[in-house]
Design a protein around this motif. Structure first.
Motif, PDB file in Angstrom:
ATOM      1  N   LYS A  78      40.389   1.325   0.964  1.00 57.49           N
ATOM      2  CA  LYS A  78      40.330   1.121  -0.489  1.00 57.49           C
ATOM      3  C   LYS A  78      41.748   1.191  -1.056  1.00 57.49           C
ATOM      4  CE  LYS A  78      38.764   3.399  -4.725  1.00 57.49           C
ATOM      5  NZ  LYS A  78      38.126   4.615  -5.280  1.00 57.49           N
ATOM      6  N   SER A  79      42.127   0.173  -1.818  1.00 57.06           N
ATOM      7  CA  SER A  79      43.480   0.144  -2.361  1.00 57.06           C
ATOM      8  C   SER A  79      43.485  -0.507  -3.733  1.00 57.06           C
ATOM      9  CB  SER A  79      44.428  -0.617  -1.415  1.00 57.06           C
ATOM     10  OG  SER A  79      43.920  -1.926  -1.148  1.00 57.06           O
ATOM     11  N   MET A  80      44.559  -0.277  -4.478  1.00 55.28           N
ATOM     12  CA  MET A  80      44.787  -0.959  -5.752  1.00 55.28           C
ATOM     13  C   MET A  80      45.798  -2.071  -5.514  1.00 55.28           C
ATOM     14  SD  MET A  80      42.933   0.358  -8.174  1.00 55.28           S
ATOM     15  CE  MET A  80      43.742  -0.489  -9.542  1.00 55.28           C
ATOM     16  N   ASP A  94      46.503   4.384  -0.450  1.00 58.12           N
ATOM     17  CA  ASP A  94      45.233   3.862   0.060  1.00 58.12           C
ATOM     18  C   ASP A  94      44.371   5.012   0.566  1.00 58.12           C
ATOM     19  OD1 ASP A  94      46.323   1.417  -0.446  1.00 58.12           O
ATOM     20  OD2 ASP A  94      46.754   0.917   1.640  1.00 58.12           O
ATOM     21  N   THR A  95      43.072   4.886   0.385  1.00 54.69           N
ATOM     22  CA  THR A  95      42.135   5.843   0.956  1.00 54.69           C
ATOM     23  C   THR A  95      41.190   5.104   1.896  1.00 54.69           C
ATOM     24  OG1 THR A  95      40.656   5.563  -0.950  1.00 54.69           O
ATOM     25  CG2 THR A  95      42.207   7.401  -1.019  1.00 54.69           C
ATOM     26  N   LYS A 120      38.632   9.749   3.051  1.00 54.89           N
ATOM     27  CA  LYS A 120      39.767  10.400   3.694  1.00 54.89           C
ATOM     28  C   LYS A 120      41.065   9.856   3.106  1.00 54.89           C
ATOM     29  CE  LYS A 120      38.056  11.752   8.286  1.00 54.89           C
ATOM     30  NZ  LYS A 120      38.273  11.612   9.754  1.00 54.89           N
ATOM     31  N   LEU A 121      42.028  10.740   2.996  1.00 58.61           N
ATOM     32  CA  LEU A 121      43.370  10.372   2.565  1.00 58.61           C
ATOM     33  C   LEU A 121      44.348  10.885   3.611  1.00 58.61           C
ATOM     34  CD1 LEU A 121      45.424   9.318   0.449  1.00 58.61           C
ATOM     35  CD2 LEU A 121      45.300  11.552  -0.644  1.00 58.61           C
ATOM     36  N   LYS A 122      45.068   9.976   4.226  1.00 57.77           N
ATOM     37  CA  LYS A 122      46.030  10.322   5.285  1.00 57.77           C
ATOM     38  C   LYS A 122      45.376  11.152   6.381  1.00 57.77           C
ATOM     39  CE  LYS A 122      50.018  10.132   2.176  1.00 57.77           C
ATOM     40  NZ  LYS A 122      51.175  10.870   1.595  1.00 57.77           N
ATOM     41  N   GLY A 123      44.151  10.764   6.745  1.00 60.59           N
ATOM     42  CA  GLY A 123      43.453  11.422   7.843  1.00 60.59           C
ATOM     43  C   GLY A 123      42.694  12.675   7.477  1.00 60.59           C
ATOM     44  N   GLU A 124      42.822  13.143   6.228  1.00 63.93           N
ATOM     45  CA  GLU A 124      42.148  14.362   5.792  1.00 63.93           C
ATOM     46  C   GLU A 124      41.014  14.015   4.832  1.00 63.93           C
ATOM     47  OE1 GLU A 124      42.729  17.460   6.841  1.00 63.93           O
ATOM     48  OE2 GLU A 124      44.382  16.823   8.151  1.00 63.93           O
TER      49      GLU A 124
END
Length: 232
Positions: free
Chosen positions: A36-38, A87-88, A104-108
């Motif tokens: 997911k991105s803008m 990005d998520t 998740k964001l950066k793997g978390e």
């Protein structure tokens, strides 16, 4: 005689093996990962900057245009926040008729779990143990009006599945930004609805998306985009 008697068994084995292979090839995937991105064009950024103050006034405005909250929000760099947001990843996991979704964001992992029954619009919010259902929300409770159009001539293959173009417009005459536009490529080869991936207030069965672009009618050039990156 032995040769003749064994023929039905041989035929049965051939049919069974063929059916088994076909079942394997046609089994539906149960795990999906979306990015997911803008995305923003220069024109979209310019439009957002011009509308910055009026959007905050329209969305917040608890006690008038010059409220403290509005002033504080106007000092924030909303354009940078939207255009430079990281990005998520959106994870969708299917377990029988239940669809679990999390981010998740950066793997978390961020936030908690969201569970949706495949054929209803009830969002069930769970903690990270998946044992406590602490909130619910009915996506289909509102009287939202959608205009739907599909173009089955506009097709593409994604991850081995056949997709066609679908466009939904959520009519909103009260919003400063007017209608909400969903442009996506969907397949009817996977028996999951769109609201498995995004919170859409309309039930469209067997219409699973792999690419989604969400934009506001009066804010062209700015969009939220979902793209499939993994499927199994």
């Amino acid at each position: 005689m032995k040769h003749l008697n064994s023929f039905p068994i041989f035929l049965f084995l051939m049919v069974f093996s063929s059916s088994f292979i076909t079942a394997q090839n046609t089994s539906e995937p149960t795990n999906f990962v979306f990015k997911k991105s803008m995305v923003a064009s220069q024109n979209g950024i310019s439009n957002l900057e011009r509308k910055h103050d009026s959007l905050i006034d329209a969305m917040v405005n608890p006690n008038g245009k010059d409220s403290l909250m509005n002033k504080q929000l106007k000092e924030l760099q909303m354009t940078d926040f939207l255009t430079q947001s990281p990005d998520t990843e959106i994870y969708v996991e299917v377990q029988n008729d239940s669809v679990w979704r999390y981010k998740k964001l950066k793997g978390e992992m961020i936030g908690d779990y969201l569970m949706i029954l495949k054929n209803t619009g009830i969002l069930n919010y769970y903690d990270r143990s998946k044992s406590i259902n602490y909130d619910k929300y009915d996506l289909f409770a509102g009287n939202n009006v959608y205009e739907i159009s599909e173009d089955r001539n506009d097709r593409k293959e994604i991850k081995g599945y056949d997709y066609f173009k679908l466009r939904l417009v959520k009519i909103d005459e009260e919003s400063d930004l007017r209608n909400l536009i969903y442009e996506m490529y969907v397949t009817d080869q996977i028996d999951l609805p769109i609201h498995s991936v995004i919170n859409l207030g309309k039930f469209l069965p067997k219409t699973f998306p792999m690419e989604i672009k969400i934009s506001e009618e009066e804010l062209p050039g700015m969009a939220e985009v979902y793209e499939i990156i993994e499927i199994e």
